[in-house]
Scaffold this motif. Structure first.
Motif, PDB file in Angstrom:
ATOM      1  N   HIS A  79       0.791  -1.025   0.142  1.00 33.69           N
ATOM      2  CA  HIS A  79       0.079   0.151  -0.074  1.00 33.69           C
ATOM      3  C   HIS A  79       0.763   1.167  -0.043  1.00 33.69           C
ATOM      4  O   HIS A  79       0.496   2.100   0.489  1.00 33.69           O
ATOM      5  N   ALA A  80       1.810   1.367  -0.524  1.00 35.21           N
ATOM      6  CA  ALA A  80       2.928   2.369  -0.744  1.00 35.21           C
ATOM      7  C   ALA A  80       2.893   2.621  -2.364  1.00 35.21           C
ATOM      8  O   ALA A  80       3.252   1.910  -3.238  1.00 35.21           O
ATOM      9  N   LEU A  81       2.731   4.085  -2.785  1.00 33.68           N
ATOM     10  CA  LEU A  81       3.055   4.417  -4.092  1.00 33.68           C
ATOM     11  C   LEU A  81       4.378   5.342  -3.981  1.00 33.68           C
ATOM     12  O   LEU A  81       4.842   5.492  -4.856  1.00 33.68           O
ATOM     13  N   GLY A  82       4.566   5.830  -2.776  1.00 38.98           N
ATOM     14  CA  GLY A  82       5.788   6.523  -2.634  1.00 38.98           C
ATOM     15  C   GLY A  82       6.011   6.509  -1.007  1.00 38.98           C
ATOM     16  O   GLY A  82       5.017   6.213  -0.255  1.00 38.98           O
ATOM     17  N   LEU A  83       7.154   7.043  -0.756  1.00 38.32           N
ATOM     18  CA  LEU A  83       7.697   7.298   0.527  1.00 38.32           C
ATOM     19  C   LEU A  83       8.278   8.355   0.779  1.00 38.32           C
ATOM     20  O   LEU A  83       9.042   8.887   0.083  1.00 38.32           O
ATOM     21  N   HIS A  84       8.123   8.988   2.221  1.00 38.39           N
ATOM     22  CA  HIS A  84       8.882  10.104   2.530  1.00 38.39           C
ATOM     23  C   HIS A  84       9.641   9.640   3.556  1.00 38.39           C
ATOM     24  O   HIS A  84       9.019   9.141   4.628  1.00 38.39           O
TER      25      HIS A  84
END
Length: 171
Positions: A79-84
């Motif tokens: 469930h990750a499209l991007g990470l900060h």
């Protein structure tokens, strides 16, 4: 009716409409018609410049972003499209944080609005850590169509899950 795991939080009537598009084999065509072309951002440097421009327009006072990159290790399944990420390290007697944004490489060949939605989401984490009302208000301020774009990205993930076929090619 197929399982719509990316759309479980949406109302049953909306899920039924999506199921109808899937049964009629029209989901991919609908997405292609709405978003005809992929973006032209191919390199990590171009992605960094794009995200930095968004940050300069909307979050000038926020902490600087030191790295932005496409990442093939980000799993949509998690469930990750991007990470900060904020990486803290000691520099002398002070603690220094570096902020990095990583975007799933799946979106290297997606339409620009999809990439913008993910970039806006990750930039919003510079100011708001939790996914709360203030976070989504900030996202909508940076991208007024944020919720529609998030839904459309979920439709695309559903399409990929069912067909395994990418709708856009960056070639």
């Amino acid at each position: 009716m197929p399982t719509l795991k990316y759309l479980t939080a949406y109302p049953d009537t909306l899920q039924a409409q999506v199921s109808g598009l899937i049964e009629q084999n029209r989901l991919g065509d609908t997405l292609r018609r709405r978003y005809p072309e992929p973006h032209g951002i191919r390199t990590d440097r171009a992605l960094y410049d794009y995200v930095q421009e968004l940050k300069d327009d909307y979050l000038r006072q926020a902490a600087p972003v030191s790295k932005v990159a496409f990442d093939s290790k980000i799993q949509i399944i998690q469930h990750a499209l991007g990470l900060h990420t904020a990486i803290s390290r000691v520099q002398g007697s002070r603690l220094k944080a570096k902020h990095e944004i990583r975007i799933a490489s799946l979106f290297r060949d997606a339409p620009l609005p999809f990439l913008r939605m993910i970039a806006v989401h990750e930039l919003a984490h510079l100011k708001e850590k939790e996914h709360d009302k203030a976070f989504y208000k900030l996202c909508c301020w940076m991208e007024p169509e944020y919720h529609q774009l998030e839904f459309d990205v979920r439709l695309y993930l559903t399409w990929l899950d069912l067909s395994g076929e990418r709708l856009w090619s960056g070639d």
